[in-house]
Design a protein around this motif. Structure first.
Motif, mmCIF file in Angstrom:
data_model
loop_
_atom_site.group_PDB
_atom_site.id
_atom_site.type_symbol
_atom_site.label_atom_id
_atom_site.label_comp_id
_atom_site.label_asym_id
_atom_site.label_seq_id
_atom_site.Cartn_x
_atom_site.Cartn_y
_atom_site.Cartn_z
ATOM 1 N N ALA A 75 30.043 0.026 -45.563
ATOM 2 C CA ALA A 75 30.966 0.634 -46.595
ATOM 3 C C ALA A 75 30.226 1.501 -47.207
ATOM 4 N N ARG A 76 29.104 0.523 -48.013
ATOM 5 C CA ARG A 76 28.426 2.300 -48.497
ATOM 6 C C ARG A 76 27.819 3.216 -48.631
ATOM 7 N N LEU A 77 27.602 3.292 -47.136
ATOM 8 C CA LEU A 77 27.101 4.767 -46.278
ATOM 9 C C LEU A 77 28.572 5.334 -46.211
ATOM 10 N N LEU A 78 29.129 4.713 -46.051
ATOM 11 C CA LEU A 78 30.005 5.399 -44.989
ATOM 12 C C LEU A 78 31.022 6.314 -46.294
ATOM 13 N N ASP A 79 30.756 6.020 -47.709
ATOM 14 C CA ASP A 79 31.533 6.461 -49.073
ATOM 15 C C ASP A 79 30.713 7.032 -49.666
ATOM 16 N N GLY A 80 29.185 6.905 -49.344
ATOM 17 C CA GLY A 80 28.086 7.121 -49.566
ATOM 18 C C GLY A 80 27.625 7.208 -50.765
ATOM 19 N N ARG A 81 27.926 6.073 -50.946
ATOM 20 C CA ARG A 81 27.363 5.425 -52.949
ATOM 21 C C ARG A 81 26.026 4.866 -52.424
ATOM 22 N N LYS A 82 25.761 4.418 -53.401
ATOM 23 C CA LYS A 82 24.134 3.861 -53.473
ATOM 24 C C LYS A 82 23.947 2.427 -53.455
ATOM 25 N N GLN B 220 29.525 13.068 -39.525
ATOM 26 C CA GLN B 220 28.029 13.344 -40.491
ATOM 27 C C GLN B 220 27.129 12.545 -40.077
ATOM 28 N N PRO B 221 26.302 13.035 -40.859
ATOM 29 C CA PRO B 221 25.117 12.049 -40.258
ATOM 30 C C PRO B 221 25.505 11.128 -41.777
ATOM 31 N N ALA C 187 19.516 12.231 -41.036
ATOM 32 C CA ALA C 187 19.669 10.978 -40.697
ATOM 33 C C ALA C 187 20.374 11.326 -39.059
ATOM 34 N N GLU C 188 19.713 10.899 -38.292
ATOM 35 C CA GLU C 188 20.053 11.376 -36.594
ATOM 36 C C GLU C 188 21.251 10.798 -36.285
ATOM 37 N N LEU C 189 21.457 9.206 -36.998
ATOM 38 C CA LEU C 189 22.592 7.899 -36.957
ATOM 39 C C LEU C 189 23.961 9.168 -37.266
ATOM 40 N N LEU D 123 28.983 2.878 -37.634
ATOM 41 C CA LEU D 123 30.384 1.085 -37.443
ATOM 42 C C LEU D 123 30.488 1.134 -36.406
ATOM 43 N N GLN D 124 30.485 1.529 -35.190
ATOM 44 C CA GLN D 124 30.222 1.546 -33.789
ATOM 45 C C GLN D 124 29.823 0.297 -34.019
ATOM 46 N N THR D 125 28.294 0.711 -34.103
ATOM 47 C CA THR D 125 27.211 -0.291 -34.166
ATOM 48 C C THR D 125 27.421 -1.374 -34.412
ATOM 49 N N VAL D 126 28.028 -1.266 -36.176
ATOM 50 C CA VAL D 126 27.730 -2.653 -36.629
ATOM 51 C C VAL D 126 29.183 -3.015 -36.281
ATOM 52 N N PHE D 127 30.073 -2.466 -35.919
ATOM 53 C CA PHE D 127 31.400 -3.314 -35.616
ATOM 54 C C PHE D 127 30.444 -4.022 -34.033
ATOM 55 N N LEU D 128 30.741 -3.479 -33.408
ATOM 56 C CA LEU D 128 30.068 -3.872 -31.902
ATOM 57 C C LEU D 128 29.511 -4.833 -32.072
#
Length: 178
Positions: free
Chosen positions: A56-63, A138-139, A144-146, A152-157
């Protein structure tokens, strides 16, 4: 159906599945471990919830200080701040020692599910606010390569796998007569 709506519906389904598996479990059931090195159901739910907090933090670019565990009062309420622990200091159980796992405060089924629901709501709101799935390409951070979609897919699975693990833990606990 757009990709982002599908992702949002899958996240909502994850929460519903977690409720079916965890709701009503006692403190003893949440804490039961198949062996001294195995994670309990409570730790497992907290683990994949923490990963969703990172997502959630990384999707929204938060600290990191803006993760829900901190902003919604969970760290204050439990006296536990996981940041700086484990793999890359993410505090999501991955890379924890047995002692670090043991330090995770036990939460009730209601609290575990409340934290998970808060995360799922934030992620779904974010996803549904996107004009298209393009921002997910976007990375996760500059360089970042990911991509955000891959994360999102990795953590969901992984979360789905952990819910299967919870089903197995419940079956083992029943067979052990606990």
């Amino acid at each position: 159906m757009q990709d982002i709506e599908l992702y949002a519906e899958l996240i909502e389904s994850l929460s519903k599945w977690a409720h079916l598996e965890v709701e009503g479990l006692s403190e003893r059931e949440l804490a039961w471990q198949p062996d001294a090195e195995g994670n309990s159901i409570g730790v497992t739910v907290w683990h994949f919830s923490r990963w969703l907090d990172v997502v959630a933090r990384l999707l929204d670019g938060r600290k990191p200080a803006e993760e829900l565990w901190l902003t919604r009062g969970w760290a204050e309420r439990t006296g536990y701040n996981p940041q700086g622990i484990g793999e890359k200091g993410l505090g999501a159980v991955t890379g924890y020692t047995l002692e670090e796992v043991a330090a995770i405060p036990p939460l009730s089924a209601q609290d575990l599910l409340m934290y998970l629901d808060q995360l799922c709501e934030v992620i779904c709101t974010f996803l549904r606010s996107l004009p298209s799935s393009e921002p997910l390409q976007q990375p996760i951070y500059p360089g970042a390569e990911l991509t955000k979609q891959q994360m999102l897919q990795t953590v969901f699975l992984g979360s789905c796998g952990h819910l299967g693990e919870i089903e197995a833990l419940k079956a083992m606990m029943k067979r052990a007569g606990k």
